[in-house]
Scaffold this active site. Structure first.
Site, PDB file in Angstrom:
ATOM      1  CG  ASN A 113      -1.636   0.728   1.061  1.00 51.97           C
ATOM      2  OD1 ASN A 113      -1.867   2.554   0.519  1.00 51.97           O
ATOM      3  ND2 ASN A 113      -1.953   1.499   2.742  1.00 51.97           N
ATOM      4  CE  LYS A 119      -0.162   3.065   4.705  1.00 47.60           C
ATOM      5  NZ  LYS A 119       0.389   3.066   6.512  1.00 47.60           N
ATOM      6  CD  GLU A 163      -2.961  -2.461   7.195  1.00 50.89           C
ATOM      7  OE1 GLU A 163      -1.815  -2.537   6.701  1.00 50.89           O
ATOM      8  OE2 GLU A 163      -3.760  -1.515   6.661  1.00 50.89           O
ATOM      9  CB  SER A 208       5.688  -2.138  11.729  1.00 54.58           C
ATOM     10  OG  SER A 208       5.448  -0.318  12.143  1.00 54.58           O
ATOM     11  CD  GLU A 219      -2.913   5.602   6.630  1.00 58.58           C
ATOM     12  OE1 GLU A 219      -3.331   5.587   5.393  1.00 58.58           O
ATOM     13  OE2 GLU A 219      -2.207   4.782   7.906  1.00 58.58           O
ATOM     14  N   GLY A 222       2.488   2.058  11.051  1.00 56.44           N
ATOM     15  CA  GLY A 222       3.749   3.639  10.396  1.00 56.44           C
ATOM     16  C   GLY A 222       4.731   3.680  11.795  1.00 56.44           C
ATOM     17  CG  HIS A 246      -5.518   1.972   5.301  1.00 59.32           C
ATOM     18  ND1 HIS A 246      -5.257   2.640   6.509  1.00 59.32           N
ATOM     19  CD2 HIS A 246      -5.230   0.614   5.521  1.00 59.32           C
ATOM     20  CE1 HIS A 246      -3.772   2.807   6.354  1.00 59.32           C
ATOM     21  NE2 HIS A 246      -3.655   1.340   6.223  1.00 59.32           N
TER      22      HIS A 246
HETATM   23  P1  13P Z   1       2.962   0.636   7.600  1.00 62.37           P
HETATM   24  O1  13P Z   1       3.500  -0.508   7.349  1.00 62.37           O
HETATM   25  O2  13P Z   1       3.847   1.682   7.158  1.00 62.37           O
HETATM   26  O3  13P Z   1       3.398   0.662   9.022  1.00 62.37           O
HETATM   27  O4  13P Z   1       2.011   0.769   6.699  1.00 62.37           O
HETATM   28  C1  13P Z   1       0.764  -0.238   7.060  1.00 62.37           C
HETATM   29  C2  13P Z   1      -0.158   0.083   6.825  1.00 62.37           C
HETATM   30  O5  13P Z   1      -1.630   0.689   7.079  1.00 62.37           O
HETATM   31  C3  13P Z   1      -0.270  -0.602   5.212  1.00 62.37           C
HETATM   32  O6  13P Z   1      -1.889  -0.316   4.488  1.00 62.37           O
END
Ligand code: 13P
Length: 247
Positions: free
Chosen positions: A9, A11, A162, A207, A94, A168, A92
């Site tokens: 992903n 983003k 997640e 992560s 976010e 992140g 997601h």
């Molecule tokens: P990270 O791998 O950067 O922690 O992000 C995970 C994520 O949100 C994947 O959709």
């Protein structure tokens, strides 16, 4: 029975120059035929990424639940399918956090995705305070009940767990916590959908890195990963694909 699936992903990251990474990841994918791999770049990079992906699936990070209409700035699932996208991430954290998406909206988006012939990756996950309060499994189960469509067996659905506090942050859930949550998700899917519930792939995200991927993939009911930061470069993403192929 369930092939491992590793999804990147991106983003709101990447540009045309970064598509060289897609080519390198696609090369590695060809050398790991036992694993399914996909990348979800920003909308503007989907078509050029497909041109570089050598058949590796490329997807989106969101879609609208309607097929068309007066929704300025939105992209619908049939538009994605028309340009060759094969999957879409919905719900997601976010999107849930910054765009206030509810379980009902996520469910409608997943339905729209499946109706358009896309694989829908439905994301769930608890906040840190919910975990500390001992409510993680209850929160995720409620998200699943609201976000996974009732006619899910008609489509290609993937669930991604997640935990929000692990995204992140460099903090990964322990294998024990991941195993407990994935087992709870599996139990929910089987109870609701019977045999089909045993076939749905459940990804872990938060992560995931080259140095922790193998131990996460060894946990029961972890069928792959949804990777953010470490999917942006082949140097970091390819070792994660390779870890999945060794399972
Ligand atoms: P990270 O791998 O950067 O922690 O992000 C995970 C994520 O949100 C994947 O959709």
């Amino acid at each position: 029975m369930r092939r491992k699936l590793v999804v990147g992903n991106w983003k709101m990251n990447g540009n045309l120059a970064a598509l060289a990474e897609v080519s390198a990841i696609a090369d590695a994918h060809r050398r790991a035929p036992g694993v399914d791999v996909a990348i979800c770049p920003p909308f503007t990079l989907i078509a050029p990424a497909i041109a570089r992906a050598q058949g590796m699936p490329i997807g989106a990070q969101d879609c609208h639940s309607k097929e068309c209409g007066a929704y300025t700035g939105n992209i619908c699932a049939p538009m994605l399918r028309e340009i060759g996208a094969r999957l879409v991430i919905v719900g997601h954290s976010e999107r849930r956090q910054f765009h206030h998406e509810t379980n009902e909206e996520v469910r409608a988006k997943a339905q729209a995705a499946v109706a358009a012939g896309l694989q829908a990756i439905i994301c769930v996950g608890e906040t840190e305070s919910e975990r500390e309060a001992g409510r993680a499994v209850a929160v995720v189960t409620e998200q699943l009940a609201g976000s996974v469509p009732d006619h899910a067996p008609d489509g290609d659905i993937v669930v991604a767990y997640e935990p929000i506090w692990a995204i992140g942050t460099g903090r990964t859930a322990t294998c024990e916590d991941v195993g407990e949550m994935h087992a709870a998700i599996r139990a929910h899917l089987k109870q609701r959908f019977g045999e089909w519930g045993a076939l749905v792939r459940i990804l872990y995200g938060g992560s995931v890195r080259p140095d922790n991927a193998a131990e996460l993939f060894a946990v029961g009911d972890v069928d792959g990963a949804l990777v953010g930061g470490c999917s942006l470069t082949a140097a970091q993403f390819v070792p994660i694909i390779e870890a999945a192929s060794r399972q």
